[in-house]
Scaffold this motif. Structure first.
Motif, PDB file in Angstrom:
ATOM      1  N   ILE A  55       0.845  -1.204   0.000  1.00 28.66           N
ATOM      2  CA  ILE A  55       0.000   0.000   0.000  1.00 28.66           C
ATOM      3  C   ILE A  55       0.875   1.246   0.000  1.00 28.66           C
ATOM      4  O   ILE A  55       0.626   2.186  -0.756  1.00 28.66           O
ATOM      5  CB  ILE A  55      -0.965   0.004   1.203  1.00 28.66           C
ATOM      6  CG1 ILE A  55      -1.919  -1.194   1.152  1.00 28.66           C
ATOM      7  CG2 ILE A  55      -1.723   1.318   1.298  1.00 28.66           C
ATOM      8  CD1 ILE A  55      -2.793  -1.298  -0.070  1.00 28.66           C
ATOM      9  N   ASP A  56       1.911   1.261   0.832  1.00 29.87           N
ATOM     10  CA  ASP A  56       2.805   2.420   0.875  1.00 29.87           C
ATOM     11  C   ASP A  56       3.539   2.591  -0.454  1.00 29.87           C
ATOM     12  O   ASP A  56       3.772   3.714  -0.894  1.00 29.87           O
ATOM     13  CB  ASP A  56       3.812   2.288   2.012  1.00 29.87           C
ATOM     14  CG  ASP A  56       3.149   2.415   3.375  1.00 29.87           C
ATOM     15  OD1 ASP A  56       1.999   2.916   3.444  1.00 29.87           O
ATOM     16  OD2 ASP A  56       3.783   2.014   4.375  1.00 29.87           O
ATOM     17  N   GLY A  57       3.875   1.496  -1.103  1.00 34.28           N
ATOM     18  CA  GLY A  57       4.522   1.566  -2.413  1.00 34.28           C
ATOM     19  C   GLY A  57       3.606   2.171  -3.454  1.00 34.28           C
ATOM     20  O   GLY A  57       4.028   2.955  -4.302  1.00 34.28           O
ATOM     21  N   GLU A  58       2.322   1.840  -3.391  1.00 33.81           N
ATOM     22  CA  GLU A  58       1.348   2.416  -4.326  1.00 33.81           C
ATOM     23  C   GLU A  58       1.209   3.916  -4.099  1.00 33.81           C
ATOM     24  O   GLU A  58       1.128   4.684  -5.045  1.00 33.81           O
ATOM     25  CB  GLU A  58      -0.030   1.769  -4.134  1.00 33.81           C
ATOM     26  CG  GLU A  58      -0.128   0.346  -4.597  1.00 33.81           C
ATOM     27  CD  GLU A  58      -1.466  -0.287  -4.239  1.00 33.81           C
ATOM     28  OE1 GLU A  58      -2.338   0.410  -3.676  1.00 33.81           O
ATOM     29  OE2 GLU A  58      -1.630  -1.477  -4.511  1.00 33.81           O
ATOM     30  N   GLU A  59       1.203   4.322  -2.834  1.00 34.56           N
ATOM     31  CA  GLU A  59       1.014   5.732  -2.519  1.00 34.56           C
ATOM     32  C   GLU A  59       2.239   6.566  -2.869  1.00 34.56           C
ATOM     33  O   GLU A  59       2.111   7.751  -3.141  1.00 34.56           O
ATOM     34  CB  GLU A  59       0.668   5.891  -1.034  1.00 34.56           C
ATOM     35  CG  GLU A  59      -0.704   5.340  -0.696  1.00 34.56           C
ATOM     36  CD  GLU A  59      -1.019   5.386   0.787  1.00 34.56           C
ATOM     37  OE1 GLU A  59      -0.125   5.746   1.585  1.00 34.56           O
ATOM     38  OE2 GLU A  59      -2.144   5.048   1.159  1.00 34.56           O
ATOM     39  N   SER A  60       3.429   5.953  -2.880  1.00 32.69           N
ATOM     40  CA  SER A  60       4.642   6.728  -3.154  1.00 32.69           C
ATOM     41  C   SER A  60       4.935   6.837  -4.644  1.00 32.69           C
ATOM     42  O   SER A  60       5.752   7.652  -5.050  1.00 32.69           O
ATOM     43  CB  SER A  60       5.840   6.106  -2.443  1.00 32.69           C
ATOM     44  OG  SER A  60       6.139   4.841  -2.998  1.00 32.69           O
ATOM     45  N   ARG A  61       4.266   6.029  -5.459  1.00 31.32           N
ATOM     46  CA  ARG A  61       4.470   6.123  -6.914  1.00 31.32           C
ATOM     47  C   ARG A  61       3.856   7.405  -7.440  1.00 31.32           C
ATOM     48  O   ARG A  61       2.796   7.811  -6.987  1.00 31.32           O
ATOM     49  CB  ARG A  61       3.786   4.950  -7.628  1.00 31.32           C
ATOM     50  CG  ARG A  61       4.545   3.680  -7.512  1.00 31.32           C
ATOM     51  CD  ARG A  61       3.931   2.628  -8.420  1.00 31.32           C
ATOM     52  NE  ARG A  61       3.983   1.359  -7.721  1.00 31.32           N
ATOM     53  CZ  ARG A  61       3.024   0.463  -7.690  1.00 31.32           C
ATOM     54  NH1 ARG A  61       1.912   0.662  -8.342  1.00 31.32           N
ATOM     55  NH2 ARG A  61       3.155  -0.639  -7.021  1.00 31.32           N
ATOM     56  N   PRO A  62       4.505   8.014  -8.424  1.00 32.51           N
ATOM     57  CA  PRO A  62       3.887   9.200  -9.018  1.00 32.51           C
ATOM     58  C   PRO A  62       2.604   8.810  -9.735  1.00 32.51           C
ATOM     59  O   PRO A  62       2.502   7.723 -10.308  1.00 32.51           O
ATOM     60  CB  PRO A  62       4.927   9.706 -10.008  1.00 32.51           C
ATOM     61  CG  PRO A  62       5.979   8.675 -10.096  1.00 32.51           C
ATOM     62  CD  PRO A  62       5.778   7.686  -8.992  1.00 32.51           C
ATOM     63  N   LYS A  63       1.644   9.678  -9.652  1.00 29.91           N
ATOM     64  CA  LYS A  63       0.369   9.428 -10.321  1.00 29.91           C
ATOM     65  C   LYS A  63       0.578   9.454 -11.824  1.00 29.91           C
ATOM     66  O   LYS A  63       1.337  10.263 -12.337  1.00 29.91           O
ATOM     67  CB  LYS A  63      -0.664  10.497  -9.942  1.00 29.91           C
ATOM     68  CG  LYS A  63      -0.937  10.586  -8.474  1.00 29.91           C
ATOM     69  CD  LYS A  63      -1.968   9.600  -8.069  1.00 29.91           C
ATOM     70  CE  LYS A  63      -2.285   9.791  -6.589  1.00 29.91           C
ATOM     71  NZ  LYS A  63      -3.148   8.830  -6.063  1.00 29.91           N
ATOM     72  N   ALA A  64      -0.107   8.578 -12.518  1.00 33.00           N
ATOM     73  CA  ALA A  64      -0.023   8.558 -13.976  1.00 33.00           C
ATOM     74  C   ALA A  64      -0.705   9.801 -14.521  1.00 33.00           C
ATOM     75  O   ALA A  64      -1.744  10.229 -14.022  1.00 33.00           O
ATOM     76  CB  ALA A  64      -0.694   7.303 -14.523  1.00 33.00           C
ATOM     77  N   LYS A  65      -0.091  10.363 -15.518  1.00 35.82           N
ATOM     78  CA  LYS A  65      -0.690  11.544 -16.144  1.00 35.82           C
ATOM     79  C   LYS A  65      -1.933  11.118 -16.909  1.00 35.82           C
ATOM     80  O   LYS A  65      -1.983  10.023 -17.470  1.00 35.82           O
ATOM     81  CB  LYS A  65       0.297  12.197 -17.105  1.00 35.82           C
ATOM     82  CG  LYS A  65       1.482  12.804 -16.400  1.00 35.82           C
ATOM     83  CD  LYS A  65       2.400  13.479 -17.392  1.00 35.82           C
ATOM     84  CE  LYS A  65       3.604  14.070 -16.695  1.00 35.82           C
ATOM     85  NZ  LYS A  65       4.527  14.672 -17.647  1.00 35.82           N
ATOM     86  N   ALA A  66      -2.905  11.992 -16.915  1.00 40.78           N
ATOM     87  CA  ALA A  66      -4.126  11.700 -17.663  1.00 40.78           C
ATOM     88  C   ALA A  66      -3.777  11.623 -19.140  1.00 40.78           C
ATOM     89  O   ALA A  66      -3.069  12.466 -19.677  1.00 40.78           O
ATOM     90  CB  ALA A  66      -5.165  12.790 -17.416  1.00 40.78           C
ATOM     91  N   ALA A  67      -4.256  10.607 -19.762  1.00 38.82           N
ATOM     92  CA  ALA A  67      -3.970  10.425 -21.179  1.00 38.82           C
ATOM     93  C   ALA A  67      -4.690  11.481 -21.996  1.00 38.82           C
ATOM     94  O   ALA A  67      -5.876  11.730 -21.807  1.00 38.82           O
ATOM     95  CB  ALA A  67      -4.405   9.031 -21.620  1.00 38.82           C
ATOM     96  N   ARG A  68      -3.924  12.114 -22.860  1.00 48.52           N
ATOM     97  CA  ARG A  68      -4.537  13.101 -23.741  1.00 48.52           C
ATOM     98  C   ARG A  68      -5.068  12.378 -24.964  1.00 48.52           C
ATOM     99  O   ARG A  68      -4.430  11.458 -25.473  1.00 48.52           O
ATOM    100  CB  ARG A  68      -3.497  14.125 -24.194  1.00 48.52           C
ATOM    101  CG  ARG A  68      -3.111  15.071 -23.090  1.00 48.52           C
ATOM    102  CD  ARG A  68      -2.209  16.144 -23.627  1.00 48.52           C
ATOM    103  NE  ARG A  68      -0.881  15.567 -23.826  1.00 48.52           N
ATOM    104  CZ  ARG A  68       0.052  16.065 -24.615  1.00 48.52           C
ATOM    105  NH1 ARG A  68      -0.176  17.144 -25.315  1.00 48.52           N
ATOM    106  NH2 ARG A  68       1.218  15.495 -24.726  1.00 48.52           N
TER     107      ARG A  68
END
Length: 72
Positions: free
Chosen positions: A38-51
């Protein structure tokens, strides 16, 4: 620890416990593994919204030359 994070860890630890065949006495290992995930998921940068991609342009075709008659 936020309630949401704790709940997510609890659910993940339960799933890990079930996948391991529901063994007795491994609660802490399952909790620690779930917390790390869970902590690993939270520390990953959020994926940019696909244009949305622009529509593909048709390729420009070269003008065709007239076929030359064969000598023969």
């Amino acid at each position: 620890m936020t309630d949401n994070r704790q709940e997510r860890i609890r659910r993940r630890a339960h799933a890990i416990w079930e996948q391991a065949g529901r063994p007795d006495g491994a609660h802490q290992q399952h909790w620690d593994q779930a917390a790390a995930e869970i902590d690993g998921e939270e520390s990953r940068p959020k994926a940019k919204a696909a244009r949305p991609k622009a529509p593909a342009r048709p390729k420009e075709s070269k003008p065709k030359t007239a076929a030359r008659p064969r000598k023969g």
